[in-house]
Design an enzyme around this catalytic site. Structure first.
Site, mmCIF file in Angstrom:
data_model
loop_
_atom_site.group_PDB
_atom_site.id
_atom_site.type_symbol
_atom_site.label_atom_id
_atom_site.label_comp_id
_atom_site.label_asym_id
_atom_site.label_seq_id
_atom_site.Cartn_x
_atom_site.Cartn_y
_atom_site.Cartn_z
ATOM 1 N N ARG A 58 0.808 -1.221 0.000
ATOM 2 C CA ARG A 58 0.000 0.000 0.000
ATOM 3 C C ARG A 58 0.838 1.266 0.000
ATOM 4 O O ARG A 58 0.500 2.225 -0.683
ATOM 5 C CB ARG A 58 -1.024 0.007 1.121
ATOM 6 C CG ARG A 58 -0.467 0.181 2.505
ATOM 7 C CD ARG A 58 -1.537 -0.068 3.517
ATOM 8 N NE ARG A 58 -2.012 -1.413 3.396
ATOM 9 C CZ ARG A 58 -3.275 -1.787 3.579
ATOM 10 N NH1 ARG A 58 -4.182 -0.919 3.916
ATOM 11 N NH2 ARG A 58 -3.607 -3.039 3.460
ATOM 12 N N THR A 59 1.927 1.296 0.741
ATOM 13 C CA THR A 59 2.707 2.535 0.800
ATOM 14 C C THR A 59 3.360 2.815 -0.552
ATOM 15 O O THR A 59 3.396 3.949 -1.016
ATOM 16 C CB THR A 59 3.762 2.449 1.922
ATOM 17 O OG1 THR A 59 3.089 2.105 3.133
ATOM 18 C CG2 THR A 59 4.480 3.759 2.114
ATOM 19 N N LYS A 86 22.318 -9.178 -5.373
ATOM 20 C CA LYS A 86 23.584 -9.602 -5.985
ATOM 21 C C LYS A 86 24.775 -9.035 -5.221
ATOM 22 O O LYS A 86 25.885 -9.005 -5.731
ATOM 23 C CB LYS A 86 23.618 -9.150 -7.446
ATOM 24 C CG LYS A 86 22.500 -9.738 -8.285
ATOM 25 C CD LYS A 86 22.574 -9.252 -9.714
ATOM 26 C CE LYS A 86 21.397 -9.786 -10.513
ATOM 27 N NZ LYS A 86 21.273 -9.114 -11.807
ATOM 28 N N ARG A 108 12.030 2.853 1.488
ATOM 29 C CA ARG A 108 11.693 2.016 2.650
ATOM 30 C C ARG A 108 12.825 1.018 2.827
ATOM 31 O O ARG A 108 13.352 0.471 1.849
ATOM 32 C CB ARG A 108 10.381 1.284 2.421
ATOM 33 C CG ARG A 108 10.139 0.206 3.464
ATOM 34 C CD ARG A 108 8.767 -0.365 3.398
ATOM 35 N NE ARG A 108 7.788 0.568 3.937
ATOM 36 C CZ ARG A 108 6.544 0.225 4.259
ATOM 37 N NH1 ARG A 108 6.130 -1.009 4.088
ATOM 38 N NH2 ARG A 108 5.706 1.111 4.753
ATOM 39 N N HIS A 136 7.741 6.139 10.460
ATOM 40 C CA HIS A 136 6.989 6.039 9.209
ATOM 41 C C HIS A 136 6.226 7.369 9.111
ATOM 42 O O HIS A 136 5.019 7.430 9.374
ATOM 43 C CB HIS A 136 6.045 4.838 9.303
ATOM 44 C CG HIS A 136 5.409 4.428 8.021
ATOM 45 N ND1 HIS A 136 5.459 5.180 6.860
ATOM 46 C CD2 HIS A 136 4.667 3.325 7.720
ATOM 47 C CE1 HIS A 136 4.788 4.551 5.907
ATOM 48 N NE2 HIS A 136 4.309 3.424 6.401
#
Ligand code: NCD
Length: 340
Positions: A58-59, A86, A108, A136
């Site tokens: 959702r974010t 990697k 994030r 947040h």
């Protein structure tokens, strides 16, 4: 008031005036969500890089939608597909993204402090979309906007937060924001999720108490913030789902202890039947879908402010897009802000 924000990394350092400014800036963007045509040209030609090093639905969609409704393009980096797998370092990855010349980075990351670290190495604005258990900030803002709309104020409220407080960046951002407006907090959950240190996370003078009986924690609450049980974590010692439901689930009977018009918030994703019952989640006190709609408005305001700077005194970023009653006479001077 005109403010210049370089980055948005956390709500803790912001004053009540700065937070009010950000909430007020989100108002016109809320109105856009109600229009049949939602797309503006305000950030046409700009690019927003979305770097989600931790899974998010959702974010990420909310920031992506906010960018596209402002007319900006997005570049997407997702954890599973990234070169981090990697062995590339975080800094090399973000420098590579930066070399593609985005105008803003939304990120994030599972580590607390990651957004702050990256912001110190980049010239473009960085928005923290959740860093570990730290903060947040856009979630804290959208929660406050939702509360302010429904109750008319965010001042001096009794806020009860239920669940895994220890690992919740959402709880921290809410406490840092609402604590600046005189709100009092009651934290409730299994003891191992509500450690004593949490009483000290607010600014000096912010009242935070821990209560272990949910009925007592809900008594007199104006706002109940329900957190998700983070089933992806290896909790040690563990608590069974049945014990959690018996002890801490928000159900209608328990909610009756709160004030009659108390609001129920949940940042999502929601686990119905676990931390919250369906009747509460879908009931009249629930704000969960308003939170999602407001998330886009808040993120549009943040992208707009960080990429374009604050609007000139008297000018409105949405000029032509808003109905005439909301326009001021000086608004029309910048045609680049007109809707497509
Ligand atoms: C929250 C998060 O990721 O911190 N979700 C969200 O952003 N909507 C809360 C959670 O995942 O429980």
């Amino acid at each position: 008031m005109t403010q210049r924000f370089r980055d948005l990394l956390a709500l803790e350092p912001l004053s009540a005036d700065e937070l009010t400014f950000l909430l007020d800036q989100s108002k016109p963007f809320q109105e856009i969500q109600r229009h049949p045509l939602k797309k503006l040209a305000t950030l046409r030609g700009k690019t927003v890089a979305l770097a989600f090093f931790e899974n998010s639905t959702r974010t990420r969609i909310s920031f992506g939608t906010a960018a596209s409704r402002l007319g900006a393009d997005t570049m997407n980096l997702q954890a599973e597909a990234s070169s981090l797998k990697k062995g590339e370092s975080l800094l090399d990855t973000v420098h590579t993204l930066d070399a593609m010349k985005p105008d803003c980075l939304v990120m994030r990351h599972a580590s607390s402090g990651a957004a702050d670290f990256v912001a110190q190495h980049l010239e473009i604005p960085v928005i923290n979309a959740g860093d570990g258990t730290h903060e947040h900030p856009s979630q804290g803002l959208l929660d406050a906007l939702t509360i302010r709309d429904r109750l008319g104020t965010i001042e001096n409220l009794n806020v009860t937060i239920l669940g895994d407080l220890q690992h919740s960046r959402v709880a921290r951002s809410n406490i840092h924001l609402l604590g600046k407006f005189g709100c009092k907090f009651t934290l409730c959950g299994p003891a191992m999720w509500v450690p004593p240190e949490l009483e000290k996370i607010g600014a000096p003078g912010v009242s935070i108490r821990r209560v272990f009986r949910i009925e007592e924690a809900l008594e007199g609450a104006d706002v109940v913030l329900v957190l998700r049980v983070q089933t992806e974590r290896q909790y040690e010692p563990s608590i069974s789902a049945e014990d959690y439901v018996l002890g801490y689930q928000l159900n209608s009977e328990r909610l009756r202890r709160a004030k009659p018009n108390a609001l129920v918030l949940h940042p999502g994703p929601m686990n119905r039947g676990n931390e919250i019952t369906p009747e509460v989640a879908d009931g009249p006190q629930s704000c969960v879908l308003e939170q999602v709609t407001n998330g886009i408005a808040v993120r549009m305001a943040l992208l707009f402010l960080l990429i374009s700077g604050p609007p000139e005194e008297g000018a409105h970023p949405l000029a032509e897009a808003l109905p005439a009653k909301n326009r001021r006479s000086t608004d029309q001077k910048d045609p680049s802000h007109a809707a497509r």
